[in-house]
Structures are given as structure tokens and as C-alpha cells.
Design a protein around this motif. Sequence first.
Motif, PDB file in Angstrom:
ATOM      1  N   ILE A  16      22.590  -3.353 -18.837  1.00  0.00           N
ATOM      2  CA  ILE A  16      21.743  -4.166 -18.151  1.00  0.00           C
ATOM      3  C   ILE A  16      22.101  -4.777 -16.629  1.00  0.00           C
ATOM      4  O   ILE A  16      21.341  -4.784 -15.817  1.00  0.00           O
ATOM      5  CB  ILE A  16      21.529  -5.582 -19.190  1.00  0.00           C
ATOM      6  CG1 ILE A  16      20.892  -5.054 -20.425  1.00  0.00           C
ATOM      7  CG2 ILE A  16      20.957  -6.398 -18.423  1.00  0.00           C
ATOM      8  CD1 ILE A  16      20.293  -5.941 -21.009  1.00  0.00           C
ATOM      9  N   LYS A  18      23.944  -2.882 -14.951  1.00  0.00           N
ATOM     10  CA  LYS A  18      23.595  -1.818 -13.948  1.00  0.00           C
ATOM     11  C   LYS A  18      22.528  -1.656 -13.552  1.00  0.00           C
ATOM     12  O   LYS A  18      22.133  -1.576 -12.211  1.00  0.00           O
ATOM     13  CB  LYS A  18      24.084  -0.515 -14.777  1.00  0.00           C
ATOM     14  CG  LYS A  18      24.289   0.663 -13.668  1.00  0.00           C
ATOM     15  CD  LYS A  18      25.023   1.715 -14.522  1.00  0.00           C
ATOM     16  CE  LYS A  18      24.457   3.216 -14.152  1.00  0.00           C
ATOM     17  NZ  LYS A  18      24.740   3.980 -15.278  1.00  0.00           N
ATOM     18  N   PHE A  19      21.363  -1.696 -14.111  1.00  0.00           N
ATOM     19  CA  PHE A  19      19.895  -1.528 -13.612  1.00  0.00           C
ATOM     20  C   PHE A  19      19.645  -2.986 -12.640  1.00  0.00           C
ATOM     21  O   PHE A  19      18.993  -2.917 -11.897  1.00  0.00           O
ATOM     22  CB  PHE A  19      19.036  -1.402 -14.846  1.00  0.00           C
ATOM     23  CG  PHE A  19      18.228  -2.657 -15.358  1.00  0.00           C
ATOM     24  CD1 PHE A  19      18.695  -2.900 -16.708  1.00  0.00           C
ATOM     25  CD2 PHE A  19      17.187  -3.114 -14.660  1.00  0.00           C
ATOM     26  CE1 PHE A  19      17.883  -4.125 -17.267  1.00  0.00           C
ATOM     27  CE2 PHE A  19      16.577  -4.290 -15.296  1.00  0.00           C
ATOM     28  CZ  PHE A  19      17.008  -4.681 -16.713  1.00  0.00           C
ATOM     29  N   ARG A  21      21.827  -4.450 -11.014  1.00  0.00           N
ATOM     30  CA  ARG A  21      22.415  -4.360  -9.719  1.00  0.00           C
ATOM     31  C   ARG A  21      21.682  -3.590  -8.876  1.00  0.00           C
ATOM     32  O   ARG A  21      21.240  -3.658  -7.709  1.00  0.00           O
ATOM     33  CB  ARG A  21      23.832  -3.661 -10.039  1.00  0.00           C
ATOM     34  CG  ARG A  21      24.646  -3.376  -8.704  1.00  0.00           C
ATOM     35  CD  ARG A  21      26.009  -2.835  -9.012  1.00  0.00           C
ATOM     36  NE  ARG A  21      25.664  -1.568  -9.690  1.00  0.00           N
ATOM     37  CZ  ARG A  21      26.556  -0.880 -10.525  1.00  0.00           C
ATOM     38  NH1 ARG A  21      26.988  -1.707 -11.370  1.00  0.00           N
ATOM     39  NH2 ARG A  21      26.031   0.359 -11.079  1.00  0.00           N
ATOM     40  N   VAL A  22      21.386  -2.446  -9.392  1.00  0.00           N
ATOM     41  CA  VAL A  22      20.593  -1.311  -8.667  1.00  0.00           C
ATOM     42  C   VAL A  22      19.308  -1.769  -7.989  1.00  0.00           C
ATOM     43  O   VAL A  22      19.042  -1.909  -7.072  1.00  0.00           O
ATOM     44  CB  VAL A  22      20.129  -0.091  -9.521  1.00  0.00           C
ATOM     45  CG1 VAL A  22      19.170   1.013  -8.862  1.00  0.00           C
ATOM     46  CG2 VAL A  22      21.426   0.589  -9.812  1.00  0.00           C
TER      47      VAL A  22
ATOM     48  N   SER B 694      17.356  -2.465 -21.078  1.00  0.00           N
ATOM     49  CA  SER B 694      17.639  -2.101 -19.724  1.00  0.00           C
ATOM     50  C   SER B 694      16.710  -0.769 -19.542  1.00  0.00           C
ATOM     51  O   SER B 694      16.280  -0.599 -18.290  1.00  0.00           O
ATOM     52  CB  SER B 694      19.244  -1.379 -19.777  1.00  0.00           C
ATOM     53  OG  SER B 694      19.478  -1.026 -21.111  1.00  0.00           O
ATOM     54  N   SER B 698      14.638  -0.826 -16.017  1.00  0.00           N
ATOM     55  CA  SER B 698      14.799   0.145 -15.074  1.00  0.00           C
ATOM     56  C   SER B 698      13.439   0.577 -14.868  1.00  0.00           C
ATOM     57  O   SER B 698      13.130   1.121 -13.674  1.00  0.00           O
ATOM     58  CB  SER B 698      15.771   1.057 -15.623  1.00  0.00           C
ATOM     59  OG  SER B 698      17.049   0.455 -15.902  1.00  0.00           O
ATOM     60  N   ASP B 713      19.910   5.291  -5.813  1.00  0.00           N
ATOM     61  CA  ASP B 713      19.500   4.305  -6.813  1.00  0.00           C
ATOM     62  C   ASP B 713      18.760   4.752  -7.909  1.00  0.00           C
ATOM     63  O   ASP B 713      18.771   4.276  -8.937  1.00  0.00           O
ATOM     64  CB  ASP B 713      18.771   3.324  -5.951  1.00  0.00           C
ATOM     65  CG  ASP B 713      19.710   2.449  -5.050  1.00  0.00           C
ATOM     66  OD1 ASP B 713      20.877   2.463  -5.202  1.00  0.00           O
ATOM     67  OD2 ASP B 713      18.992   1.773  -4.194  1.00  0.00           O
ATOM     68  N   LEU B 717      19.372   4.525 -12.083  1.00  0.00           N
ATOM     69  CA  LEU B 717      18.308   3.852 -12.826  1.00  0.00           C
ATOM     70  C   LEU B 717      18.149   4.778 -14.033  1.00  0.00           C
ATOM     71  O   LEU B 717      17.791   4.464 -15.132  1.00  0.00           O
ATOM     72  CB  LEU B 717      16.972   3.473 -12.021  1.00  0.00           C
ATOM     73  CG  LEU B 717      17.411   1.886 -11.050  1.00  0.00           C
ATOM     74  CD1 LEU B 717      15.906   1.731 -10.588  1.00  0.00           C
ATOM     75  CD2 LEU B 717      17.762   0.825 -12.172  1.00  0.00           C
ATOM     76  N   THR B 720      20.722   5.165 -16.279  1.00  0.00           N
ATOM     77  CA  THR B 720      20.824   3.826 -17.296  1.00  0.00           C
ATOM     78  C   THR B 720      19.731   4.200 -18.394  1.00  0.00           C
ATOM     79  O   THR B 720      19.985   3.793 -19.598  1.00  0.00           O
ATOM     80  CB  THR B 720      20.230   2.811 -16.478  1.00  0.00           C
ATOM     81  OG1 THR B 720      21.362   2.524 -15.412  1.00  0.00           O
ATOM     82  CG2 THR B 720      20.319   1.534 -17.393  1.00  0.00           C
TER      83      THR B 720
END
Lengths: 241, 919
Positions: A16, A18-19, A21-22, B694, B698, B713, B717, B720
Amino acid sequence: MSGGARIVVIDDEAQIRKFLRVSLRAHGYETIEAADGREGLREVTVARPDLVILDLGLPDMSGTDVLRAIREWSEVPVIILSVREQEEEKIRALDAGADDYVTKPFGMGELLARIRVALRHAAKGPEEPVITVGPLTIDVGQRRVTLEGRPVKLTPTEYELLKTLASHRGKVMTHRQLLRAVWGPAYEQDIHSLRVYIAQLRRKIERDPARPALIVTEPGVGYRMMAPWDGGGGRADPGTR
Amino acid sequence: MIMEDRRQPPERDPDAILADLNETGRGKLTIFLGASAGVGKTYTMLETAHERLRQGVDVVIGWVETHGRPETEALVQGLPAIPPKHLTYKGRTFREMDLEAILARRPELVLVDELAHTNVPGSRHAKRYLDVEELLAAGIDVYTTLNIQHVESLNDVVAKITGVSVRETVPDRLLETAHQVQLIDIPPEELLQRLREGKVYLPEVAERAARQFFRPGNLHALRELALRYTAQKVDSQVEAYMRSHAIDGPWPAGERVMVCISPSPFSAQLIRVARRMAAGMKAPWLAVYVERPDASWEDEEARERVSRHLRLAEELGAETVVLTGDRVAEELIRLAKRRNVTQIVIGKPLHSPLRDWIRGSVVDRVIRGSDGIRVHVIPGRPGQLQEGGEPRKGRAKRRALPRSQAPYWAAVGIVAALTALLEAVAPLLGQVNVAFLYLFPVLFSAVRWSVGPSVAAAVAGLLAFDFFFVPPAYSFTITDLRYGLTFAVFLAVAVLTGRLADRLRKQVEAARRRETQTAALYALSRQMAAVIDLDEIAHSIATQVAESVEGEVALFLPDDTGKLAVKAASGDFSWVADSGESAVAEWVYHYGEPAGRGTQTLQEARALYWPLRLERQTLGVLAVRPKGDSGESSFFSRDRRELLNAFAGLSAAAVARVRLEEQAKVARLAAESERLRTALLDSITHELRTPLASMIGSVTSLLEGDQIFTPKDRRELLITIYQSARRMNRLVTDLLDMARIESGMMRLNKKWCDLEDVIGVALARLEEVLEGREVRLDRPSEIPLVWADDVLLEQALANLLSNAAKFSPAGSPICITVILHTGAVEVSVVNRGPGIPPADLERVFEKFYRAPGAEQVSGTGLGLAIAKGIIEAHGGRIWAENVPEGMRFAFTLPVDEPPSKETREKEGVTGCRVERGSS
């Protein structure tokens, strides 16, 4: 976009973070990550962020405790990440001073909209002389309300209620917060009168009181004043609702 | 003429309403009461039954005696009947009402003729009225017939009038609680006419006696009795009605009757008098027996009589009280005052006035101390009114029975020996001392035996003293008259001290007896407080009770299915294995009343069955009988019953306590399983929602802001999303595996496989998880092949390894050890993580178990459960233990007949490795 705002993300799930952040970086925000409450508090203290995204389920301490610790010294906007099972905790967090919440799983658009509202709110001064929400204008100085230019007659309580909601437009207000602001701390439990006054208010300002567009119900939590064609509090997140 | 005493409902008597409330579903009793045989009770009963049948009531004949009279027989026709059963007793066959069949048939109304009938031994109840009570309890209405002479409280009055004593009696309570009492009355002249016409049945044997009975005088008297009895009943109903409707009237003030009973056979009559008196005054009554501490304990017969009297009083509705005290009259007066008794009924003593003169009359002292309480002294007529002649027989027996004479001879012997001794040394002692020394045998005999031998010793001593030591020696003549005084004083002192010593001994005996009982109760209660296991409690109840009552004991408790079974017994309990015996136990368990030997119900049983009652619940049954099936009826004396009752109460409390504890345990388990379900749900929600969150986050980012993302990026994503999907897949796989294990659908594809290879594959698969850790492998030079499913085995090991990694600091080493045992190989995984509480070591393999403090470590909570499932499917064992460095998870696998090298090659075992490579 309100670029450059610094956001601390406190969540124990690496994926969570990570996405977030991106996505947030791509939208021009600066992110700092923390995997638990203690680390989060440290980051909030050190980095002095413009906004905090806080997960309620943390390994070391509850999200509400983290929030209370933050609120002891900072008015930074906080957006809660919760799951459906955490209703109680969520309301507690909102009452304790969280600015908004999103329920997992959530669409990125929804989160971004909440972030924008919260940031804008924080930027504003405490008192606005005239509040405009879509077709609605509230002249705080003269206690006058107009809808699409025509004056609206409100009782003093209705006016107070509308003013409270409007001055926090885009942001969820819990039942408790509204009752406390309008009726006073002694009436915090009187959800019944709140519902009655909201219904009256809706009849006076909504186009279709059955499907309100200005005062939106947040089930189990409270109410939120939206500006339908304002663009600020839009809920443009296809697929999650 | 038929005089009816119909209690038409509803009369708002609060007692009646209360009784109704208490006994909902109880059948109604209608009694057809007559003054004597031949008045037409059965006939009227049958007629009424026909009427009811026409009204659509389900009427059945349970028992009707037509005595071959055609009119009666005609009425029997057309009524459904339950055929009687045949019982064999002492070689003869008897017909009896089939109670079981009636209960099974469950009619609305059953006709039971002759309520006072005594059943043949071997029937369920001794008396037919007990059968009727059971029918009523089962909710069946009963019509029955009764002659006035069989009413318990009128029994002796009738005997006085007619000179014929009736042994078959029915307690008054049946008439009192009857729904209707219908008096069937015909004038005596008409009855005698019917008798002459042969319309009245008379048993042939007793015909002469019966003719004696059917005299106009008798019949008039009986008729009057019946009318008066019924009138009294009607009166009490009128009164109840008036009271409940608040109509004023002269109501008797709170009277209370007390009857003083003794071992005298005459007491039974006193009890009946008191009963009538109390009924007349509508007053409660008590029956009191004062037990003297010096009461001769060896006189079992008297004790038995007292307990019979107390039982009779209880049956007649009295409250019974037993007091202990030396001063009978004072004890009686004290109790009377304490209980606000207004009337005392006491018997006129039968013994000689001399005894009263010596010991003082109890009656006199009661009257003197009565102080406002009315005292009724009832003259006794010994010999006439004894219960079934039994006491008389008993008395005769006692007279005939030669008391053991040994103590007397021994007492005299001691005196003789003393005399011989004194004869030698008398000159040294002097006469006075000699006289004193003769007191020794007296005291000794009193303490050792009883008053009798001590008096014998006194007399013998006196004679010996006179003969040998009083001048003139060797003659009974006394020259000096002053010796007369000496003798008198000697005798008085001897008898008095003898009596005192005797009393002391008896008191000691009584005290000892009570003390043993108290000690037994105390011991049992202490034992029961200490144990919580039902088996143990049952065992200690059985042994302790057996020890205290000096008999054989079996304890029945309901088993898991609710069926009564012997839970514990003292010694051999083959005697309770009898189906008849367990039927008695069932009966007692069902009705909560004692039954079996020594009671009125099912008295043919081999033991006395006592219910373990607590409040309204029967928890079990205690069966007691004398050792070896023999034993006197005195075994079931009042004393023993009381002790048994105390034991039963204690046992019931103990059993109830254990039951409650069991229930609490079940509740705890239920709460625990509830907690587990919640944990399961939480775990699954969290584990499913996190990857979903997530993924959705994403994907929506990519959809909504496609243009703002750099290719890097976008790739992040996507990664992820991929990782989240894999994570969900892992969870789904685990859930499916678990479902497979739990449903027993896991199939093992067993081959010979090499453990070392399995370890290698598992390590390779977990490369990512174990990144940055040192994995040490400690194994013997040669590991035998195991017969197993290598894919599943690899999964089990991988689960252990990933668990070890998850619960230890990042970068800490993990150790895999292989140890060879005979017939088994042990594989263990040790990490450097924190241990878990020893109590939880078993539970780590439960689904969704989370070690305390590790609630937030992500995982499905299924890995170890799956590993356990796999290892156990292979016949192995898996366990967890805390070791100094961290946690150790180990499992063993059986190694059977490891194939030799040749066979290994022949069977292509090495192929296992190849196969795995391809899988």
C-alpha cells in the motif's frame, strides 16, 4: 495541482505504501513513509508535513492514539485509511480531530480529492466573511443565506447547522461534531434532533430532498457538505462505488 | 339416595389455585365413598363412566371387581378395559391391575375399583392408592371406590364400633386432595335386604365374620361416620369458599396440635386422634418423640416401633420432630412453646403407678408445665388397637427370647472370685473396707454390661458379705440389727452407682454413634469439596456411604445420553445389574421419591433407592442394601434413613457442582470457538483486503492519471499489482489446501524420496523470503529415503521455514537439522525469534492462531496448520518447542524398510529427483 505538499504515509503494508508513494509522487506530492505508529509520529515531528495519511490498523499502536498524539501539538490535516470493520474506531478518530477518511479498498481519485479538500481547508483562514458552496451563498457577517440569488429563510438552529457544514465543506462532520458545534457539548448524543434539522434544511436548500446533493449523508458517521459543480469535493472514482 | 359432594370448579380457594398451579397436568381423582360393601359404589361408578363415555371422554377400565353380580357385569360391557396382568407369588397366580399398560395407553379417565387394595408383593407399589397417585401424576383422571372403614384416620374408630380391625387403609390426604368425593348412601335396612337376596358379595372364608359385621347397629354407625366425614369435607369446602370470597365467619384461630409419641404400640392410636383433632381445627400438627440419651440402644424393636410411628405420622400429614433429652416433659413443653402449640395430645401411661412414683410422671409434668396449652390425655387400651398385631407378636417374642445370661453369671462369678480373695485377706482390711470392695463388681458390671448384671452383682455381693463377713460368719443370720441399715445403704449405693455408670456408658455409646455419623458426613463433605472429577466424586460417595451405613451401595447417575447408569458402587455391584433393579432406580430418578426395600413403593426390590435431590431436580439415585442381600428390616431404620438423606443431600450438591462446572466449561469452549471464528474472519478480511486495496489503488492511479506517470512509475505500480495478486493467490491456495486437509480429500502421491532434495527445493522456492539470512543445514552423512509425497513434504517444510523467517529478526540465521532415529527421521527448523508461552505450544498449529504480541504480522494463519495436516497424513508427528536460541519446529517421518542400494536402483528411486525437477 497543489504541488509540493509534503505527505507522511503511515501504513504497515508495504504494498500500500508503495502504490501510494508512486501515485502521490506522480501527482506532484512529496511522500515520506512510516511502517508503524512510532515511526510515523517521529516522521510527523521531524518532517513537519502538510498532510498525514494514517492507517487505523497499525502493529504497535492504534491509529486513534497516533492521531491524538499528533493533535497534542499539531493541526496538520489527517486522512484516515480504514476498513469497513473499523467503523467505531473511524468515528473515534474523526471525533478526535481527523479531517477525513477513506475506506479500503479505495480509488486513487477519491483519495486525491480528499487530500485536495483537506489541504485547501488547512490553507484557509479560520473565518470567511462569505461562504459559497455551489448555488448556496452564506453571508456570515449579515447572517444571510441565498440560494441561486434568492434569500432562504432559516431558523437560528438551521442557520448554525448550515454555517457549520458549509465552513467545513468537502469535509466529513461526525454527528458528534455537529451536535457539539450547534447545540453544545450537552447534546452530543441527540442524533435524533440532528436528523430532524438536517431534513428541514434539505427541504429548504436541496433541489430534490430525497436525493440530496449539497448535504450528503455519510452512513453511520455524519454529514458532508458538497459543492456539486464546484469540482472540489467531487467523487470521481469510477469502479469503487 | 345419593348424596353428592361435588366440588364444582371453579371455586376461588387460593390454596386450590395454588395447588392447581403446582400440579398443572395432574389428573383429577373422584372417590365413590360408601359406608360398607354392597351400597353400590362400583355400580354408580360404572354408570357415571358410561355417561362420560357418551360425552366422548376416553374412558378405560383399569380394574373393576364385579363379584359376579349380573347388573354390574352388564355395566362393564361396553366399556373398554385394560386386561389385568398375572403375577405369581409363592406359587400362586394373582390378577392385578396392569399399571404399566394403563400408563402406556394414557386414557383420559381410568376406573380403578377398591382403592384400599393391597397389591401382591412384586407389584410396583405396595398399595393400590400409590398406583392411583402415579396415574394422577401422569395426568390421567381416576374414578375409584372406597369404604369408610378404610380411611386411615377413622380406622381405629371403625374397629371400636365393629370389633373388626382393618389393615388395609388409605391415607386421608387422598380424600382431601380428591377432586370429588361422592357419597353412595343407602339405608341399612335396604342394604340388609340386598344382603339377604345375595346381592352383596362376601368372601366365602370370612362369611361368618362378615355376617357378624353386617348388623344393623354397625351399619348405622358406619353410615353416620360416612355422612359425618363427608359433611366435614363439605364444611371445609364451604369455609374455603367463604374465605376466598371474603365472607366473614367464625374462623378458628391459629391452632397447632402436637402429639407426643413413644415406642408404645398405643402411640399409633394417639397419632390418629391428633390427626382427627388437627383436621377438625384445620390446624397444622406435629408428632414429637423425645429420645432419652440413656434409651436402651440395644432395643432395636422399640426403635423400630418409634420409627414406624413417625412414618405413620408423616403419612398422615404431620411434621415429625425428634428431640434428644433426659427430661422428656421439659423437652416437650419447650418445643410446644417454641412452635406455638395450642393443643398437646399425650397418652395415659400404661405402666404401673409405682414407676411414676419413682421416676415422676411425664404426663403430670407436661400438664404442670403446660401453662395455657390445652393438654389432652388419651387413655390407652393396650392389646386392642395394635397395628396388624405386629407389636404384640414382637412383645411376645421379646418375652420368649431369653436374654443372654452370660453377663449375669459373669457378674456373680466376679463376686465369687472377690469373695475368695477377701476371705484370705479380710482380717487385714476390716469389715467396712470389705463392704466397699463389693462395690467394684457392681460398677464393673454396669460399665461393662448393663443395669441387670450390676444389680445381680450388688445382690450377690450383699449375700456374700452377709454370709462370709457379717458375724455370725457362714450364715445369713444377722445378730446385730444395725447391719440391716448397712445392707440397705449398700444396696442403695450399689444400685444407684450401677445405674449411673450404666447411663454413662449408654451416653458414651450414643455420643460415639452420633460422632461416627457426623464424622462420616464431614469426611464425605470434605472429600467432595476437594475433587472436581465426577468419577472420583461418585466413587467417594459410594465408598463413604457404604462404610457409614455398613451396607452395599451403588450410585446411579445419568450418562451423556441422559440414561441412568451405575456410576460407582462399593465392591461387587452385580446385584444392580438386574433389569428389575435398574427399573426401580429409573422410577426413583423420574419421581424423585425413595422406593424399594423399606418403603411403600416397589418394596420387592433388593435395595433401598434414594433420590439425590437438589431443589426440584433429581440428579441421581443412591441404592443401599444390607451386606449380602440378607439383613433385617431394621437396616432401613429411621436413623439410617436420616443419615442416608444427609448423604444424599451432600452428594446431590457435589454432583450438581460438577455438572455446573462442566456446563461452565462448555460455555467457555463456546466462547473460545466464537473468538476463533472472529479471528478467522479478521484474518481473512485483512489478508484479502490488503492486496485488493493496493491493486485497486494502483489500477485507479493508472486509469485516472495515465499521462502523469513516468514509465518507471508505471512499472512499479504494475509490479505492486502483480505482487498483490500473487499474495492473494497464496491465500486462496492455502485456504483450498486447508479445506482439502479438513475434508479428508488430500491425496498422497507417495514415492521414495530424498529428504535432502526436498530441503533443497524448499530453500530454492523461499529464496526471496530468506534473502539476507544464513541458512545452516546440519545433517548426518546418509539420510535414508522416505516413502512420502515429495511435493506436499516440500510445502510443509517451506511453511515451517517461512514461519521461522516471519517470526525472527531480519537477517538472523535459521538452522535446519536432520536427526536419525530408529524407524524415524526427524527434521527441525530453529530460528532466533522470540518464544511463545508454553501453554500455547500445541495451539500454534491451530488455524488462525496468532502468538501473543504477533497479531500484526501478516500471514494467513494457515501455514502451520497445513504443515501439521501434511505431516500427520504421512503418519508423522509435528511439534513446537522453545529452545534457548529461539523457536524450534520439528517433525518426524516414519522410515520403514529402507530399500537396499540394489532395490533402490532397480526401482528407479533416483528418478524421484528427476520427477521433481520436472514438476
